[in-house]
Design an enzyme around this catalytic site. Structure first.
Site, PDB file in Angstrom:
ATOM      1  N   HIS A  12      72.134  43.438  33.138  1.00 41.53           N
ATOM      2  CA  HIS A  12      73.284  42.625  33.523  1.00 41.53           C
ATOM      3  C   HIS A  12      74.145  42.393  32.287  1.00 41.53           C
ATOM      4  O   HIS A  12      73.914  42.993  31.219  1.00 41.53           O
ATOM      5  CB  HIS A  12      72.839  41.310  34.160  1.00 41.53           C
ATOM      6  CG  HIS A  12      71.803  40.567  33.371  1.00 41.53           C
ATOM      7  ND1 HIS A  12      72.039  40.060  32.096  1.00 41.53           N
ATOM      8  CD2 HIS A  12      70.514  40.238  33.667  1.00 41.53           C
ATOM      9  CE1 HIS A  12      70.964  39.456  31.656  1.00 41.53           C
ATOM     10  NE2 HIS A  12      70.010  39.557  32.586  1.00 41.53           N
ATOM     11  N   HIS A  43      72.484  41.739  28.938  1.00 38.55           N
ATOM     12  CA  HIS A  43      72.013  42.943  28.256  1.00 38.55           C
ATOM     13  C   HIS A  43      73.184  43.717  27.661  1.00 38.55           C
ATOM     14  O   HIS A  43      73.087  44.261  26.554  1.00 38.55           O
ATOM     15  CB  HIS A  43      71.258  43.846  29.234  1.00 38.55           C
ATOM     16  CG  HIS A  43      70.024  43.236  29.809  1.00 38.55           C
ATOM     17  ND1 HIS A  43      69.920  42.864  31.125  1.00 38.55           N
ATOM     18  CD2 HIS A  43      68.837  42.925  29.239  1.00 38.55           C
ATOM     19  CE1 HIS A  43      68.715  42.370  31.354  1.00 38.55           C
ATOM     20  NE2 HIS A  43      68.038  42.388  30.225  1.00 38.55           N
TER      21      HIS A  43
END
Length: 333
Positions: free
Chosen positions: A31, A34
């Site tokens: 997501h 990250h």
């Protein structure tokens, strides 16, 4: 950019290296949090360096009754996001590649810090986490590795392991990424229904309430330090109408409970209210700790601290934290 998918350590080791290699370790289901780690890694590695993202759902980190089987696995989407964020390669090994011959007989032990907070709630979790991090550091051979500050205890333990066991790698912590409503980004957020999400927002609201209380108290204490409560000073201030302000600052600063106690109390009020919501928030822990060992701090503590919370909403367990700095105004950066 073209991002290469690698399945074995031999494939990774065969790549030509010219600059620094930066590694971002994940369990997939990537997501924006990250993506922020990967973009930061790209900046630190530089144009001549290499960014490798690992995607591996580590079975050693999951205890009995935890969500290993239902943990989301979205490799195709992960590969796309990693590439858009600046990764050169995604290393997605199988369990057999990481643990040839089955579960390892020799493992890293997290020690006393690993038995506190998350470790107390999830026995063995940090031993499994450190074991796979150590293996992935050896397999990927990075110059630097990046981890999110959302998992503050994990980050602290990795730093300790690298220092204690003389790993030749730089560990970089990256600030927590939040959604617009304040909820810390997590792969587990997708499990929340709209009603559960509203309850889950109490975690970040509690942390922000504690941070606001901390900032207010630090400002009062700073005011009291700037204006000593002496008779001569009070007389001098009275000439410009500030004596009342000075007296108020001293009185309030003296009357306030210890700053850590007040921070915990402010956060606890929000969490207590959330326990009465529908669905309710089931608190696991609220702690204000020294990040060097994750023990609770006293009211005379000065320096960096972490206000951390963990709770369940329905069947989903969530964690969050915020850094604070005691002894000077404001939150830690």
């Amino acid at each position: 950019m073209t991002t290469t998918l690698l399945r074995t350590a031999d494939e990774l080791h065969a790549r030509t290296r010219t600059g620094r290699r930066a590694v971002v370790m994940t369990m997939g289901a990537l997501h924006e949090g990250h993506a922020t780690l990967i973009r930061t890694a790209r900046e630190l590695a530089g144009p001549d360096g290499e960014v490798v993202v690992t995607v591996f759902v580590n079975p050693l980190q999951f205890g009995a009754g935890e969500d290993l089987d239902r943990y989301p696995r979205t490799l195709d989407a992960d590969l796309k996001l990693a590439g858009l964020s600046g990764a050169d390669a995604v290393f997605a090994p199988s369990v057999d590649e990481v643990y040839p011959g089955g579960e390892p007989q020799v493992r890293i032990t997290a020690g006393p810090m690993g038995a506190r907070l998350e470790g107390a709630s999830r026995p063995g979790h940090f031993d499994g986490m450190l074991t796979v991090v150590a293996k992935l550091l050896h397999l990927t051979r990075p110059d630097l590795a990046l981890y999110g500050q959302k998992d503050a205890q994990q980050l602290a333990l990795i730093r300790r392991m690298v220092r204690d066991l003389n790993f030749g790698v730089e560990i970089v912590g990256v600030p927590t990424v939040r959604e617009e409503d304040g909820l810390a980004l997590s792969s587990r957020n997708r499990y929340l229904s709209p009603e559960q999400r509203r309850t889950a927002l109490s975690l970040s609201r509690a942390l922000f309430a504690g941070s606001d209380r901390h900032a207010a108290q630090e400002a009062l204490r700073a005011r009291a330090r700037e204006v000593p409560a002496t008779h001569a000073r009070a007389e001098a201030l009275s000439a410009i109408g500030e004596s009342r302000a000075a007296a108020d600052a001293h009185a309030v600063a003296k009357a306030l409970p210890g700053a850590p106690t007040a921070v915990r109390a402010a956060a606890r009020l929000i969490l207590d209210d959330a326990a009465r919501l529908s669905p309710p928030l089931e608190l696991d822990y609220l702690a204000l700790v020294d990040p060097s060992d994750f023990t609770e701090i006293d009211d005379d503590f000065t320096g960096e601290a972490v206000l951390a919370v963990a709770a369940r909403v329905g069947t989903t367990r969530l964690i969050d934290n915020i850094p604070l700095l005691f002894g000077t105004s404001g939150a830690a950066s």
